[in-house]
Design a protein around this motif. Structure first.
Motif, PDB file in Angstrom:
ATOM      1  N   ALA A 192      -4.510  -1.207  -4.855  1.00 44.39           N
ATOM      2  CA  ALA A 192      -3.215  -0.248  -5.230  1.00 44.39           C
ATOM      3  C   ALA A 192      -3.527  -0.123  -6.911  1.00 44.39           C
ATOM      4  CB  ALA A 192      -1.991  -0.412  -4.799  1.00 44.39           C
ATOM      5  N   GLN A 209       1.416   4.432  -2.890  1.00 48.17           N
ATOM      6  CA  GLN A 209       1.192   5.652  -2.495  1.00 48.17           C
ATOM      7  C   GLN A 209       2.431   6.710  -2.965  1.00 48.17           C
ATOM      8  OE1 GLN A 209       0.255   5.187   1.762  1.00 48.17           O
ATOM      9  NE2 GLN A 209      -1.849   4.313   1.285  1.00 48.17           N
ATOM     10  N   ARG A 222       0.878  -1.297   0.217  1.00 47.60           N
ATOM     11  CA  ARG A 222      -0.127   0.188   0.093  1.00 47.60           C
ATOM     12  C   ARG A 222       0.947   1.279   0.076  1.00 47.60           C
ATOM     13  NH1 ARG A 222      -3.178  -3.130   3.669  1.00 47.60           N
ATOM     14  NH2 ARG A 222      -2.310  -2.345   5.206  1.00 47.60           N
ATOM     15  N   GLN A 223       1.776   1.164   0.815  1.00 53.45           N
ATOM     16  CA  GLN A 223       2.547   2.348   1.000  1.00 53.45           C
ATOM     17  C   GLN A 223       3.461   2.708  -0.424  1.00 53.45           C
ATOM     18  OE1 GLN A 223       5.176   1.867   4.350  1.00 53.45           O
ATOM     19  NE2 GLN A 223       3.441   2.584   5.879  1.00 53.45           N
ATOM     20  N   ARG A 274       4.906  10.128  -6.746  1.00 51.50           N
ATOM     21  CA  ARG A 274       5.748  11.245  -6.560  1.00 51.50           C
ATOM     22  C   ARG A 274       7.112  11.301  -7.376  1.00 51.50           C
ATOM     23  NH1 ARG A 274       4.759   9.888  -0.941  1.00 51.50           N
ATOM     24  NH2 ARG A 274       6.562   8.880  -0.685  1.00 51.50           N
TER      25      ARG A 274
END
Length: 368
Positions: free
Chosen positions: A348, A311, A307-308, A315
């Protein structure tokens, strides 16, 4: 109501014939030239855009079976509720010859083939694992292969072999990515400069030589993928020393995993990749691919890591793809390892950023 007399009928038919010529026949005649046939360029469909489109990131997969058995790919796709758009598979120089069917099988499933092309005898690695040697012993066994010293590759000793693959890949007629001699900044493969009698600068020479053989053979349908391993210490040489230059590379790549050893602390995606990504960006601004990644569940945080990771990916807008290592090897890296992990991955990749398709008439994007 108009009455159609004979002269009027003749006039209408004549006009219809002229329109047919103008819109259907004349363009073909122009393409043919004098008495020739329509050229391949005139017949060929126009590319359907770039792959992936700007703002998109493809999801790829690598399995231990490769295109020989798609069962692991099907399980991955079912768990992810998402069809991968790229498939990475490996072939070693000692025993593999070009086989078109491997590429076509991947293409026929709507995935771009990415060949992990490895100049070594991988069977030494397999035997060392069967003997249950330690990780350090396995690294020493497989990295010590003088036959595959970089200087021998750069010196042309394998040119006939390289050319046979170049000619085969050229004949495919659709885009193929080649990840040649990956993780060159490590010490566990015979093409790493730190082992096997290799010298500083040998890797770049070998890469450029192989690339030039392909170019001379007319294999222009190759997307060249240069892929380093994440740097765990500043004691190793700078990544820039291994980079062949933008004229020889289309995509830059990086490999990294979370939880490779039981004693490792939890490391987020940024903690695994950010420093190395930043270093690669000082060398090249080519599109980047996470060419191998995975997470283990030894600390019970695999789903959280996934998940991270997704996320964090937005970026890094220059990252155009991520390839998951769907293999139970040193540890179980697969997303099918548990329902919680599968759900985390599926949720995701359901984001619009990862809704990507690939087709053979698309052009791999080589600029940001």
């Amino acid at each position: 109501m108009m009455r159609f007399t004979f002269p009027r009928v003749v006039l209408v038919l004549t006009g219809a014939l002229l329109l047919t010529y103008a819109f259907a026949v004349a363009p073909t005649v122009g393409a043919e030239g004098r008495g020739g046939t329509v050229t391949a360029e005139a017949k060929a469909p126009r590319p359907r855009g770039s792959f992936p489109a700007p703002g998109k990131t493809f999801i790829g997969v690598m399995t231990d079976k490769g295109p020989h058995d798609f069962t692991p790919v099907d399980r991955f796709a079912a768990a992810a509720r998402h069809r991968p758009q790229v498939m990475l598979f490996s072939e070693g120089w000692e025993s593999a010859t070009f086989d078109r069917t491997l590429f076509d099988r991947i293409r026929d499933r709507g995935m771009m083939p990415m060949l992990g092309w490895e100049p070594w005898d991988y069977r030494l690695d397999e035997r060392a694992r069967q003997q249950k040697l330690t990780a350090q012993e396995i690294d020493r066994v497989r990295s010590d292969q003088p036959r595959y010293r970089l200087s021998r590759i750069a010196g042309g000793e394998f040119d006939s072999y390289v050319r046979s693959w170049a000619e085969g890949i050229r004949s495919l007629g659709y885009p193929v990515a080649i990840r040649f001699a990956h993780e060159m900044n490590g010490y566990w493969y015979p093409w790493c400069e730190l082992v096997n009698g290799n010298q500083p600068g040998d890797y770049v020479k070998a890469w450029r030589h192989v690339h030039d053989v392909f170019r001379a053979a007319g294999a222009t349908n190759v997307t060249w993928v240069w892929s380093a391993n994440v740097r765990y210490t500043d004691l190793t040489p700078a990544i820039s020393t291994y980079y062949p230059g933008d004229d020889y590379v289309d995509w830059v790549g990086v490999t990294g995993y979370y939880g490779k050893y039981d004693f490792a602390p939890y490391l987020s995606f940024d903690e695994v990749f950010a420093k190395t990504i930043a270093e690669i960006r000082t060398v090249s601004t080519k599109p980047m691919v996470i060419t191998e990644t995975g997470a283990s569940d030894h600390a019970g945080r695999k789903a959280e890591w996934i998940r991270q990771a997704f996320q964090a990916l937005p970026r890094y807008p220059f990252v155009i793809g991520l390839i998951w290592f769907e293999v139970n090897k040193e540890l179980d890296w697969r997303i099918v390892s548990s329902p919680a992990v599968s759900t985390a991955f599926a949720d995701a990749v359901a984001a619009p950023r990862y809704q990507v398709t690939w087709s053979p008439d698309m052009t791999p994007r080589t600029k940001e």
